[in-house]
Design a protein around this motif. Structure first.
Motif, PDB file in Angstrom:
ATOM      1  N   UNK A  93       0.839  -1.206   0.000  1.00 60.18           N
ATOM      2  CA  UNK A  93       0.000   0.000   0.000  1.00 60.18           C
ATOM      3  C   UNK A  93       0.871   1.253   0.000  1.00 60.18           C
ATOM      4  N   UNK A  94       1.897   1.230   0.823  1.00 57.78           N
ATOM      5  CA  UNK A  94       2.772   2.395   0.925  1.00 57.78           C
ATOM      6  C   UNK A  94       3.436   2.704  -0.417  1.00 57.78           C
ATOM      7  N   UNK A  95       3.991   1.669  -1.055  1.00 52.01           N
ATOM      8  CA  UNK A  95       4.695   1.897  -2.321  1.00 52.01           C
ATOM      9  C   UNK A  95       3.734   2.251  -3.444  1.00 52.01           C
ATOM     10  N   UNK A  96       2.514   1.687  -3.431  1.00 54.12           N
ATOM     11  CA  UNK A  96       1.508   2.046  -4.431  1.00 54.12           C
ATOM     12  C   UNK A  96       1.136   3.522  -4.295  1.00 54.12           C
ATOM     13  N   UNK A  97       0.894   3.962  -3.077  1.00 59.46           N
ATOM     14  CA  UNK A  97       0.461   5.343  -2.866  1.00 59.46           C
ATOM     15  C   UNK A  97       1.570   6.330  -3.224  1.00 59.46           C
ATOM     16  N   UNK A  98       2.828   5.939  -3.018  1.00 57.53           N
ATOM     17  CA  UNK A  98       3.932   6.793  -3.445  1.00 57.53           C
ATOM     18  C   UNK A  98       3.921   6.973  -4.960  1.00 57.53           C
ATOM     19  N   UNK A  99       3.649   5.893  -5.660  1.00 58.57           N
ATOM     20  CA  UNK A  99       3.601   5.973  -7.130  1.00 58.57           C
ATOM     21  C   UNK A  99       2.406   6.820  -7.598  1.00 58.57           C
ATOM     22  N   UNK A 100       1.254   6.618  -6.973  1.00 61.07           N
ATOM     23  CA  UNK A 100       0.063   7.367  -7.396  1.00 61.07           C
ATOM     24  C   UNK A 100       0.239   8.862  -7.141  1.00 61.07           C
ATOM     25  N   UNK A 101       0.810   9.189  -6.000  1.00 64.36           N
ATOM     26  CA  UNK A 101       1.022  10.616  -5.695  1.00 64.36           C
ATOM     27  C   UNK A 101       2.030  11.231  -6.660  1.00 64.36           C
ATOM     28  N   UNK A 102       2.994  10.418  -7.096  1.00 61.09           N
ATOM     29  CA  UNK A 102       3.998  10.925  -8.026  1.00 61.09           C
ATOM     30  C   UNK A 102       3.385  11.297  -9.376  1.00 61.09           C
TER      31      UNK A 102
END
Length: 830
Positions: free
Chosen positions: A192-201
């Motif tokens: 979840x953490x790594x997915x959200x980092x990508x989406x925010x990017x």
């Protein structure tokens, strides 16, 4: 059968349609990769091409007369396009190809590219023509655009690296959020953490999306715990928990996207049945009034075993789309081929794991074979009938048979005739899965010699756990048993006291000779009454501790003299020695009663003391008269008489020295030998002694090397006595040499004095004994030198009482070097 006939009339458009469909009549009869159906205005199938038999598994009779809705997946079916009495007359005549899923007879769904041609208004036809051709090429990518998804989709991706999963997941969720879909992510915290980092990017405002319930994130483990009961998902709880999340996400939205990682967690926890059951519950949830697309994923390494093949296939069947791991992402193929590729990947992983495991097993077997072959124990294997199947080198040495001779023969050839029943007894236990450990028995060699052996027999099992034979490890203990018998004879004899003592000082066992020597009973021994420290007088405690320290360090101590306390309280002098019992904290000891010897020594010392005193008086008088006579003859000038008088005086001096040594020996044993303690310079003492001794010899030159510039605290005369003894011995035992070398040095906190001669030397076996009382080196090949053997004994005791050490270095025929070391005076005592 030909439907398109000469009865078709009307405008040129329907004819163009026929041409556009590529000669319909030909399609209806000959194309085996297409299914062609005719549907009337009510949606009833009036004709189906024979290709349906091979493509979907139906007979023609099973389909003709059915409603077209039976064949087409509900999510792909549009009633306004397929009759049911609702088809508009002016609906489009021809639709471009799009994807359809058709129901197979076995209940599964197969993907086709299909088109619809409306010929209801064409005279002579009056039907909708559906043409469905198999999908021969399809890109292996995740459907992310809504146009690529059906209303309810359940697909799975197998991945090898997390990055590949996150690429697909971020595309799936990111595209959904951008299109206005609601997105639900039920995953591990890390993903979840790594997915959200990508989406925010990418610029997505996740906080705003969460506030509008467009993006809902849940922890996979915590969510699982809400509906798992006894290791399986409870259907009602699952529907309540997951259905509630979907309903919340679907408000005012027409589509929901879900990523679920819960099945993967269950699989990695080796709860495969729960994972497959959860897949089934997800599919059942598709009947939910809210449509959603579900994306599942599994790490490919979880299937690295052939045992997962059936379960892997089951997972694939639970999904409408299967995406292989990223190493195959460039492949294009039909849906069935996608499933096959995934299955092949799983099998490849299983095969790789199996090959690696086999290599490890082979290496382990090679190591084991090397160990077996190099073992000193005889190792053999046999089948359940007792036929020998393997035989190592040690077995050949022990029993005398080569492997070529013995393999294939029954193991009972090694058994004595009267012990043949042992085979049955042992194999009975083996068949019960038991081992036979350290069983002592007799076996016979090829040459007829009977051996005493200790054997361990263990079952051999195949890879399914079935017992197929036995291994036997045998150790020849014939010599051990012989020595044990000898030891038992010694232990049971009354010649010498024998005992077993632990390092803590408890006597664990003892023979009758020792018990009688110390006055204890065996009952008292077994009760632990006999303790080393209790039986040892206080003045011998330090000596006992030093002996035990040497035992632990070197494995043995002694022999040395000490005293034990008899149960009655009287003292018993003993000569003691012990050796450590291997791999234990115990030792085997021997105690020799030396009471009689001590009594003899005492009487001898008393005699020596008495004789020395009785001799000293007349020798002193004789010395005095010789001196008077020497002065008288000197006045008379009688040279010849003076020569004889000088020789007499020399002998009297030797007799005086001998008497003094005997007196010193007597005083040492009674503890009356006096020592004066004074500070003296070692260099001055050595110089003085060397000058005095040099005056008495014409055969040797005494050479001095080095200096200490140090002071020693002790009896100057006694230390001088030691040096005189060393120098006289050096001269005495080097008759063919003419030099004696003396070296002095200071080393750390000690002064070292060494006297080296170049004479006959001392053999190794005598070097530790020459400091014993009355010991003389006797060598039949050498000249015998006169003396009592007490000079070195006295020297050793003098240095020892000064806190120093004495030792010798010598080689037979090359001379000897005697050393003594004394501690330096501490600064505060100066």
């Amino acid at each position: 059968m030909t439907v398109a006939s000469n009865k078709i009339h009307g405008s040129s458009e329907p004819k163009a349609v026929f041409r556009q469909n590529g000669q319909l009549s030909h399609s209806l009869s000959s194309n085996g990769s297409e299914v062609v159906v005719l549907v009337n205005a009510e949606g009833t199938v009036t004709y189906v091409s024979p290709s349906i038999i091979t493509l979907l598994g139906y007979t023609l009779e099973e389909i003709v007369g059915c409603h077209i809705r039976f064949l087409i997946h509900p999510d792909d079916f549009d009633a306004t396009q397929w009759g049911s009495g609702k088809t508009e007359a002016d609906s489009s005549l021809y639709d471009e190809y799009r994807e359809y899923r058709l129901r197979c007879k076995d209940g599964s769904w197969r993907s086709f590219e299909g088109s619809r041609t409306n010929l209801l208004q064409v005279p002579g036809v009056g039907a909708i023509v559906g043409t469905f051709r198999t999908v021969t090429q399809q890109k292996l990518t995740l459907p992310v655009q809504r146009s690529q998804m059906h209303a309810s989709e359940h697909f799975v991706q197998f991945y090898e690296e997390d990055e590949s999963l996150l690429d697909s997941l971020s595309s799936f969720i990111g595209t959904g959020l951008a299109a206005g879909d609601a997105c639900v992510v039920v995953a591990t915290m890390e993903h979840r953490k790594r997915l959200e980092e990508r989406l925010k990017a990418t610029g997505l405002d996740l906080n705003a999306a969460q506030a509008r319930d467009e993006y809902i994130a849940r922890d996979a483990g915590e969510t699982l715990s809400l509906f798992m009961v006894d290791g399986l998902p409870a259907p009602e709880c699952f529907t309540e928990v997951i259905g509630g999340i979907i309903e919340r996400a679907a408000q005012n939205r027409r589509h929901v996207r879900i990523f679920g990682e819960m099945v993967a967690l269950l699989w990695m926890e080796e709860n495969q049945s729960a994972a497959i059951r959860l897949e089934e519950l997800w599919n059942d949830l598709h009947h939910n009034p809210h449509h959603f697309s579900l994306f599942c994923s599994y790490p490919m390494h979880c299937f690295a075993s052939e045992t997962y093949g059936r379960q892997f296939a089951e997972i694939c069947l639970q999904h409408s789309h299967v995406l292989p791991a990223e190493s195959y992402s460039a492949l294009l193929n039909a849906d069935e081929r996608l499933r096959a590729i995934s299955l092949l990947q799983q099998k490849a992983r299983s095969l790789e794991a199996e090959i690696a495991a086999r290599k490890q097993a082979e290496e382990a077997l090679l190591y084991m074979a090397a160990i077996v072959e190099s073992s000193d124990d005889a190792i053999l294997s046999k089948n359940l009938d007792g036929i020998i199947t393997s035989w190592n080198a040690a077995a050949e040495r022990m029993y005398g048979y080569s492997a070529q001779e013995i393999v294939g023969l029954p193991v009972t050839v090694l058994f004595l005739p009267e012990r043949q029943e042992e085979f049955t007894q042992i194999m009975t236990r083996i068949l019960q899965g038991e081992s036979v450990d350290h069983y002592e028995t007799k076996r016979v060699r090829k040459d007829g010699i009977v051996l005493t052996v200790s054997i361990t027999v263990s079952p051999i099992k195949d890879n399914t756990g079935v017992i197929i034979g036995a291994s036997a490890i045998a150790r020849d203990i014939t010599e051990q048993k012989r020595l044990e018998a000898i030891f038992r004879q010694l232990f049971d004899s009354n010649l010498i006291g024998v005992f077993v003592l632990d390092f803590a000082g408890t006597f664990l066992d003892a023979n009758n000779a020792l018990l009688d020597l110390l006055g204890y009973t065996r009952t008292e021994l077994q009760a632990g009454v006999m303790q080393r420290d209790t039986l040892t007088p206080p003045e011998f405690h330090l000596l006992s501790q030093e002996a035990m320290g040497k035992l632990q360090e070197t494995g043995s101590f002694g022999p040395y003299e000490k005293e034990y306390l008899h149960k009655s309280g009287r003292r018993v002098p003993v000569l003691l020695a012990a050796t450590r019992i291997e791999q234990t904290n115990t030792c085997l000891g021997f105690a020799l009663d030396i009471t009689e010897r001590k009594e003899l020594d005492k009487r001898k010392d008393e005699f020596i003391s008495m004789a020395s005193h009785e001799l000293k008086t007349p020798v002193t008088s004789l010395k005095g008269f010789l001196n008077l006579l020497q002065r008288s003859l000197t006045v008379q000038g009688d040279e010849k008489a003076l020569h004889y008088l000088t020789r007499m005086n020399t002998q009297v001096n030797r007799l005086t020295n001998l008497i003094n040594d005997l007196l010193d020996l007597s005083k040492m044993h009674t503890g009356k030998l006096a020592y004066r303690e004074e500070l003296f310079a070692m260099d001055a003492l050595v110089q003085e002694i060397m000058e005095n001794v040099q005056e008495t010899t014409q055969t040797h030159r005494l050479l001095l090397e080095g200096q200490t510039q140090a002071e020693v605290l002790g009896d100057r005369d006694r230390i001088g006595q030691v040096l005189i003894n060393f120098l006289n011995n050096a001269i005495k035992y080097s008759p063919q040499a003419d030099i004696v070398r003396v070296r002095v040095a200071k080393e750390q906190n000690k002064v070292l004095v060494s006297v080296q001669d170049f004479g006959i030397g001392i053999a190794q076996e005598h070097q530790q004994k020459i400091f014993e009382r009355f010991y003389q080196v006797s060598d039949s090949e050498e000249k015998t030198y006169p003396g009592l053997g007490i000079g070195l004994y006295i020297s050793f005791d003098i240095i020892k009482r000064h806190g120093g050490q004495v030792w010798v270095e010598s080689q037979k025929g090359k001379g000897s070097t005697f050393h003594f070391a004394l501690p330096l005076v501490e600064e505060e005592r100066r």
